[in-house]
Design a protein around this motif. Sequence first.
Motif, PDB file in Angstrom:
ATOM      1  N   LEU A 116      25.719   1.049  -1.805  1.00  0.00           N
ATOM      2  CA  LEU A 116      24.742  -0.041  -1.965  1.00  0.00           C
ATOM      3  C   LEU A 116      24.069   0.116  -3.329  1.00  0.00           C
ATOM      4  O   LEU A 116      23.041   0.792  -3.439  1.00  0.00           O
ATOM      5  CB  LEU A 116      23.696   0.018  -0.844  1.00  0.00           C
ATOM      6  N   PRO A 117      24.639  -0.476  -4.367  1.00  0.00           N
ATOM      7  CA  PRO A 117      24.131  -0.235  -5.725  1.00  0.00           C
ATOM      8  C   PRO A 117      22.900  -1.064  -6.060  1.00  0.00           C
ATOM      9  O   PRO A 117      22.900  -1.864  -6.991  1.00  0.00           O
ATOM     10  CB  PRO A 117      25.327  -0.626  -6.606  1.00  0.00           C
ATOM     11  N   TYR A 118      21.846  -0.865  -5.278  1.00  0.00           N
ATOM     12  CA  TYR A 118      20.591  -1.575  -5.512  1.00  0.00           C
ATOM     13  C   TYR A 118      19.494  -0.559  -5.816  1.00  0.00           C
ATOM     14  O   TYR A 118      19.652   0.624  -5.546  1.00  0.00           O
ATOM     15  CB  TYR A 118      20.198  -2.389  -4.269  1.00  0.00           C
ATOM     16  N   ALA A 119      18.392  -1.036  -6.347  1.00  0.00           N
ATOM     17  CA  ALA A 119      17.280  -0.146  -6.651  1.00  0.00           C
ATOM     18  C   ALA A 119      16.768   0.501  -5.363  1.00  0.00           C
ATOM     19  O   ALA A 119      16.608  -0.174  -4.346  1.00  0.00           O
ATOM     20  CB  ALA A 119      16.164  -0.921  -7.328  1.00  0.00           C
ATOM     21  N   VAL A 120      16.554   1.804  -5.409  1.00  0.00           N
ATOM     22  CA  VAL A 120      16.023   2.538  -4.255  1.00  0.00           C
ATOM     23  C   VAL A 120      14.514   2.646  -4.416  1.00  0.00           C
ATOM     24  O   VAL A 120      14.021   3.065  -5.458  1.00  0.00           O
ATOM     25  CB  VAL A 120      16.660   3.944  -4.171  1.00  0.00           C
ATOM     26  N   ILE A 136      16.594  -5.113  -1.789  1.00  0.00           N
ATOM     27  CA  ILE A 136      17.672  -6.085  -1.619  1.00  0.00           C
ATOM     28  C   ILE A 136      17.067  -7.412  -1.195  1.00  0.00           C
ATOM     29  O   ILE A 136      16.347  -7.473  -0.199  1.00  0.00           O
ATOM     30  CB  ILE A 136      18.689  -5.646  -0.543  1.00  0.00           C
ATOM     31  N   PRO A 137      17.329  -8.473  -1.938  1.00  0.00           N
ATOM     32  CA  PRO A 137      16.717  -9.766  -1.650  1.00  0.00           C
ATOM     33  C   PRO A 137      17.225 -10.437  -0.380  1.00  0.00           C
ATOM     34  O   PRO A 137      16.520 -11.197   0.253  1.00  0.00           O
ATOM     35  CB  PRO A 137      17.049 -10.603  -2.885  1.00  0.00           C
ATOM     36  N   GLY A 227       9.836  -6.028   4.893  1.00  0.00           N
ATOM     37  CA  GLY A 227       9.333  -6.937   3.862  1.00  0.00           C
ATOM     38  C   GLY A 227      10.447  -7.791   3.308  1.00  0.00           C
ATOM     39  O   GLY A 227      11.619  -7.584   3.615  1.00  0.00           O
ATOM     40  N   LYS A 228      10.064  -8.740   2.470  1.00  0.00           N
ATOM     41  CA  LYS A 228      10.981  -9.753   1.970  1.00  0.00           C
ATOM     42  C   LYS A 228      12.121  -9.158   1.140  1.00  0.00           C
ATOM     43  O   LYS A 228      13.260  -9.602   1.220  1.00  0.00           O
ATOM     44  CB  LYS A 228      10.159 -10.722   1.102  1.00  0.00           C
ATOM     45  N   GLN A 229      11.771  -8.168   0.332  1.00  0.00           N
ATOM     46  CA  GLN A 229      12.735  -7.626  -0.629  1.00  0.00           C
ATOM     47  C   GLN A 229      13.143  -6.197  -0.291  1.00  0.00           C
ATOM     48  O   GLN A 229      13.524  -5.462  -1.187  1.00  0.00           O
ATOM     49  CB  GLN A 229      12.097  -7.620  -2.022  1.00  0.00           C
TER      50      GLN A 229
END
Length: 238
Positions: A116-120, A136-137, A227-229
């Motif tokens: 999962l290459p998203y900001a942690v 993750i949006p 939360g949303k993001q």
Amino acid sequence: MATDCLFREDSYLQECDARVVAITGQGGIVLDRTVFYATSGGQPGDTGMLTASSGASIPIATAVYTDQAKTEIAHVPATGSPSVNVGDAVTAKIDWEKRYARMRMHTALHLLSAVLPYAVTGGSVGETESRLDFDIPEAGLDKDEITAKVMEMIAADAAVTGRWISDAELEDSPGLVKTMSVKPPMGTGRVRLIEVANLDLQPCGGTHVRSTGEIGAVRVTQIEKKGKQNRRVRLAFA
Ligand SMILES: [Zn+2]
């Protein structure tokens, strides 16, 4: 006084000889060197035992850094433990089973962050279950799909290696920063990079296993909306 953190060079060291160099105001025992990982990066400090040359045993409940720069470690004795004095020689020994489980878990989280290459935005390492929070949006993450990808990386038995790099070297190799999944902190003089061969490269001060095969079977147990993001992904030993 800076503690020589032996676990940074060899996370498989279970014990070492050391000397008591200070006792903090809260009763924490500072040694000249230690195998105890201190609480940071979502991983709890090690538990274990200090044994004085007199034979007295001091159970250690956790280990923590005493300073912001994370240079000095205090070993927090369990309440009611016998005391030690500055200058005493001790043997420091960690609860290896617990630490090794955390090493396997922590390394598994590197793989999860590669899948999962998203900001942690947060994380926590436990002995049976761990989690990472991702920025993750949108939803649409599939537990089984992520589990399969992580297990593929574990089956590949990829080597996990660490190396130190200076801020100057880092500035001279912008390509390196580009391949990293997490931006390294600059300004401390040097950064420790952890590479999972062909899978992940990021700055990390944690304890890792030598190859992904040591992690064993894991599975994604839960994906929560925080939360949303924010999505919280939980991972457990299978
Ligand atoms: Zn790590």
